[in-house]
Motif scaffolding. Structure first.
Motif: not given
Ligand code: NAI
Length: 330
Positions: A180, A196-197, A199, A203-208, A211
């Motif tokens: 994504e 942005t999207y 993964r 899990e979202t890339y951002r979260h991993t 944040n």
């Protein structure tokens, strides 16, 4: 066994051409069971160099290659083409204005469009590599009205793979682990590589990533690194990216034709007005392919104001490029 298909390549004796022809001939683009005819198209002055490339191509004894044509006559070269890889174009000469380069290259692609329309198969799929790739693709498609405009794509895959590679390296993963991801806009320093999207194993890339740290890294490092990657390679290597560009041309066309397990791709394709990108521009979009030669823009993605601003900058450039070549778009 499958019937051979014809692949026409312009700029076949250039830097990218030299890396591209051998991958193509090995089956990397159309698969290990697809025999091909290769039509190599060059300018008259480069025919001697092309002869050398073709000598080497023959010396590889690739089993899939059923015939090779070397020509400086584009009508002969695109005859019955099933695929066209448009690599040949003029580099900017010293002191030349960008708008003059646009027009000069635009003229090349106007001619190629007309010839494709006249002699290529109506099903021919075209990938435009020569810069400015998106605008050249628009001109080509415009001048080939009998071939569906969906059959014309500009190469944004190098930008896509550059982004995947940087994002993966940062977290110590493989590029394939990230899904994504896509790049919006022009193939130029205004492109917007968009995590942005994205993964990583669901899990979202951002979260991993974490944040809090993500935005600063994304805006200060990731985006500029991908945008400036072409310049960084020229700086380091002394000439522009060729092998990675050839790989991207092969990969984009291969996935378009054969699919890619449901992953998002980036392709430069004609906008139908999606996500506020003006209709008729060729822009990078997140797309999905069905494995049968069709692609579709990923729908209903939420767009933040940051994304809107980034996409807007690149679209503005695409519009100004289109204005500069307006006379070729009657
Ligand atoms: P190059 O100058 O080494 O080779 C270009 C070749 O195209 C030359 O051999 C030239 O004789 C030939 N050519 C020019 N006009 C032609 C025509 N009308 N018909 C047939 N052949 C023609 O350049 P290189 O490094 O191979 O790059 C080619 C293009 O690809 C450039 O425009 C470059 O900016 C672009 N590029 C695009 C990328 C993308 O991501 N879309 C990435 C890297 C390069």
């Amino acid at each position: 066994t499958k019937t051979p298909v014809t692949v026409a390549v312009t700029g076949a004796a250039g830097n990218i051409g030299y890396a591209l022809m051998f991958r193509l001939a090995s089956g990397a683009m159309l698969g290990p069971d697809q025999p091909i005819y290769i039509n190599a198209i060059e300018l008259p002055f480069a025919m001697e160099a092309l002869k050398g490339v073709i000598m080497e191509l023959r010396d590889c004894a690739f089993p899939l290659v059923k015939g090779i044509l070397a020509t400086d006559d584009a009508e002969q070269g695109f005859e019955n083409a099933d695929y066209a890889l448009l690599v040949g174009s003029k580099p900017r000469s010293k002191g030349q204005e960008r708008s003059d380069l646009l027009k000069e290259n635009g003229g090349i692609f106007e001619t190629i469009g007309r010839i494709l329309n006249k002699v290529a198969k109506k099903t021919c799929k075209t990938t435009v590599v020569g810069n400015p790739a998106n605008t050249n693709c628009l001109i080509t498609a415009h001048n080939a009205p009998d071939i569906p405009s969906e059959n014309f794509s500009s190469m944004m895959r190098l930008d896509h793979d550059r982004g995947l590679a940087q994002a993966a390296l940062k977290l110590g993963h493989d590029p394939q682990d990230i899904t994504e991801f896509a790049v919006w806009g022009n193939h130029s320093a205004t492109m917007f590589p968009d995590l942005t999207y994205a993964r990583l194993f669901g899990e979202t890339y951002r979260h991993t990533f974490g944040n809090k740290e993500f935005d600063a890294w994304n805006e200060k490092e990731f985006i500029p690194t991908v945008q400036q990657r072409g310049a960084a390679i020229i700086e380091a290597r002394g000439s522009s990216s060729a092998a990675s560009a050839a790989n991207a041309a092969i990969a984009q066309t291969r996935d378009w034709v054969h699919g890619n397990d449901g992953r998002w791709l980036t392709m430069g394709i004609k906008s139908g007005g999606e996500y506020g990108i003006p209709e008729g521009l060729w822009s990078g979009f997140p797309v999905e392919v069905d494995g049968e030669g069709n692609y579709a823009i990923v729908k209903d993605l939420p767009i933040s104001s940051f994304q809107e601003e980034q996409i807007g900058k690149s679209v503005k450039e695409l519009l100004s490029e289109r204005d500069a070549v307006a006379e070729l778009l009657h």
